[in-house]
Design a protein around this motif. Sequence first.
Motif, mmCIF file in Angstrom:
data_model
loop_
_atom_site.group_PDB
_atom_site.id
_atom_site.type_symbol
_atom_site.label_atom_id
_atom_site.label_comp_id
_atom_site.label_asym_id
_atom_site.label_seq_id
_atom_site.Cartn_x
_atom_site.Cartn_y
_atom_site.Cartn_z
ATOM 1 N N PHE A 123 0.829 -1.200 0.000
ATOM 2 C CA PHE A 123 0.000 0.000 0.000
ATOM 3 C C PHE A 123 0.867 1.255 0.000
ATOM 4 O O PHE A 123 0.651 2.175 -0.792
ATOM 5 C CB PHE A 123 -0.941 0.010 1.216
ATOM 6 C CG PHE A 123 -1.700 1.293 1.362
ATOM 7 C CD1 PHE A 123 -2.748 1.595 0.512
ATOM 8 C CD2 PHE A 123 -1.342 2.224 2.332
ATOM 9 C CE1 PHE A 123 -3.441 2.793 0.631
ATOM 10 C CE2 PHE A 123 -2.027 3.421 2.456
ATOM 11 C CZ PHE A 123 -3.077 3.710 1.613
ATOM 12 N N TYR A 124 1.859 1.311 0.907
ATOM 13 C CA TYR A 124 2.740 2.477 0.968
ATOM 14 C C TYR A 124 3.564 2.631 -0.316
ATOM 15 O O TYR A 124 3.812 3.745 -0.772
ATOM 16 C CB TYR A 124 3.667 2.399 2.183
ATOM 17 C CG TYR A 124 2.967 2.673 3.486
ATOM 18 C CD1 TYR A 124 2.370 3.898 3.735
ATOM 19 C CD2 TYR A 124 2.911 1.707 4.478
ATOM 20 C CE1 TYR A 124 1.720 4.161 4.935
ATOM 21 C CE2 TYR A 124 2.267 1.955 5.675
ATOM 22 C CZ TYR A 124 1.669 3.182 5.897
ATOM 23 O OH TYR A 124 1.036 3.433 7.079
ATOM 24 N N MET A 125 3.975 1.513 -0.869
ATOM 25 C CA MET A 125 4.723 1.573 -2.131
ATOM 26 C C MET A 125 3.842 2.123 -3.245
ATOM 27 O O MET A 125 4.293 2.926 -4.070
ATOM 28 C CB MET A 125 5.273 0.192 -2.517
ATOM 29 C CG MET A 125 6.513 -0.209 -1.764
ATOM 30 S SD MET A 125 7.863 0.970 -1.901
ATOM 31 C CE MET A 125 8.233 0.911 -3.614
ATOM 32 N N GLN A 126 2.564 1.715 -3.263
ATOM 33 C CA GLN A 126 1.635 2.208 -4.277
ATOM 34 C C GLN A 126 1.437 3.721 -4.116
ATOM 35 O O GLN A 126 1.453 4.464 -5.102
ATOM 36 C CB GLN A 126 0.290 1.468 -4.178
ATOM 37 C CG GLN A 126 -0.681 1.789 -5.278
ATOM 38 C CD GLN A 126 -0.231 1.255 -6.620
ATOM 39 O OE1 GLN A 126 0.489 0.275 -6.714
ATOM 40 N NE2 GLN A 126 -0.644 1.918 -7.674
ATOM 41 N N VAL A 127 1.269 4.162 -2.900
ATOM 42 C CA VAL A 127 1.113 5.592 -2.640
ATOM 43 C C VAL A 127 2.380 6.333 -3.053
ATOM 44 O O VAL A 127 2.318 7.396 -3.697
ATOM 45 C CB VAL A 127 0.769 5.837 -1.143
ATOM 46 C CG1 VAL A 127 0.850 7.325 -0.804
ATOM 47 C CG2 VAL A 127 -0.594 5.284 -0.814
ATOM 48 N N PHE A 128 3.522 5.798 -2.707
ATOM 49 C CA PHE A 128 4.798 6.420 -3.053
ATOM 50 C C PHE A 128 4.959 6.538 -4.560
ATOM 51 O O PHE A 128 5.344 7.595 -5.081
ATOM 52 C CB PHE A 128 5.954 5.607 -2.452
ATOM 53 C CG PHE A 128 7.305 6.124 -2.822
ATOM 54 C CD1 PHE A 128 7.840 7.235 -2.196
ATOM 55 C CD2 PHE A 128 8.063 5.495 -3.811
ATOM 56 C CE1 PHE A 128 9.090 7.720 -2.527
ATOM 57 C CE2 PHE A 128 9.310 5.969 -4.155
ATOM 58 C CZ PHE A 128 9.825 7.090 -3.512
ATOM 59 N N VAL A 129 4.628 5.477 -5.268
ATOM 60 C CA VAL A 129 4.787 5.467 -6.725
ATOM 61 C C VAL A 129 3.822 6.449 -7.368
ATOM 62 O O VAL A 129 4.168 7.129 -8.336
ATOM 63 C CB VAL A 129 4.596 4.035 -7.280
ATOM 64 C CG1 VAL A 129 4.471 4.032 -8.786
ATOM 65 C CG2 VAL A 129 5.738 3.149 -6.840
ATOM 66 N N GLN A 130 2.590 6.531 -6.839
ATOM 67 C CA GLN A 130 1.597 7.422 -7.446
ATOM 68 C C GLN A 130 1.864 8.886 -7.146
ATOM 69 O O GLN A 130 1.545 9.750 -7.960
ATOM 70 C CB GLN A 130 0.194 7.036 -6.960
ATOM 71 C CG GLN A 130 -0.286 5.731 -7.555
ATOM 72 C CD GLN A 130 -1.649 5.312 -7.017
ATOM 73 O OE1 GLN A 130 -2.153 5.891 -6.061
ATOM 74 N NE2 GLN A 130 -2.231 4.302 -7.632
ATOM 75 N N THR A 131 2.413 9.190 -5.993
ATOM 76 C CA THR A 131 2.618 10.595 -5.624
ATOM 77 C C THR A 131 3.944 11.153 -6.097
ATOM 78 O O THR A 131 4.088 12.374 -6.219
ATOM 79 C CB THR A 131 2.521 10.777 -4.093
ATOM 80 O OG1 THR A 131 3.470 9.919 -3.469
ATOM 81 C CG2 THR A 131 1.128 10.473 -3.594
ATOM 82 N N ASN A 132 4.918 10.319 -6.345
ATOM 83 C CA ASN A 132 6.244 10.789 -6.775
ATOM 84 C C ASN A 132 6.552 10.321 -8.189
ATOM 85 O O ASN A 132 6.261 9.187 -8.558
ATOM 86 C CB ASN A 132 7.328 10.276 -5.829
ATOM 87 C CG ASN A 132 7.124 10.780 -4.423
ATOM 88 O OD1 ASN A 132 7.075 11.980 -4.207
ATOM 89 N ND2 ASN A 132 6.977 9.876 -3.478
#
Length: 137
Positions: A123-132
Amino acid sequence: MNPGPVDSSPENNNKPNEEASGDIKSKRGCERIQMIINEKRDLEKQVEDLQVTVVSLQDALHKYEIESQFVDNAMSVSNKQKKPAELVLEAKHQIIKYLNSREDEVDHSAKAQCFYKYLTDPFYMQVFVQTNKPEQW
């Protein structure tokens, strides 16, 4: 009994032989010229055939170049589709490398735990990839 004029000069005796040999030479010469003409025609035909072959080979080469460009484009599209997963993996490695270079800092263990949480949780990786953007990784 005069059988006719007889000329016993050597010039007259050689003339018929010269004419006969001249005819033979001219026949041979004509045959040689005809052979040369035939060979020239054959060579011209071969040149025309080779020119047609060269043109057809150039067309085939052009088709292969176009096909190669198409395959390269298709491969680059497929590589771009694979790229995000590879970029995420590379980003993980760079983060770990960065953390290892900062081992001597006081808050290293806290940062390492935080990043480890991000790296292991999808989940955090998905958020990281989508926001950066990938350039920021």
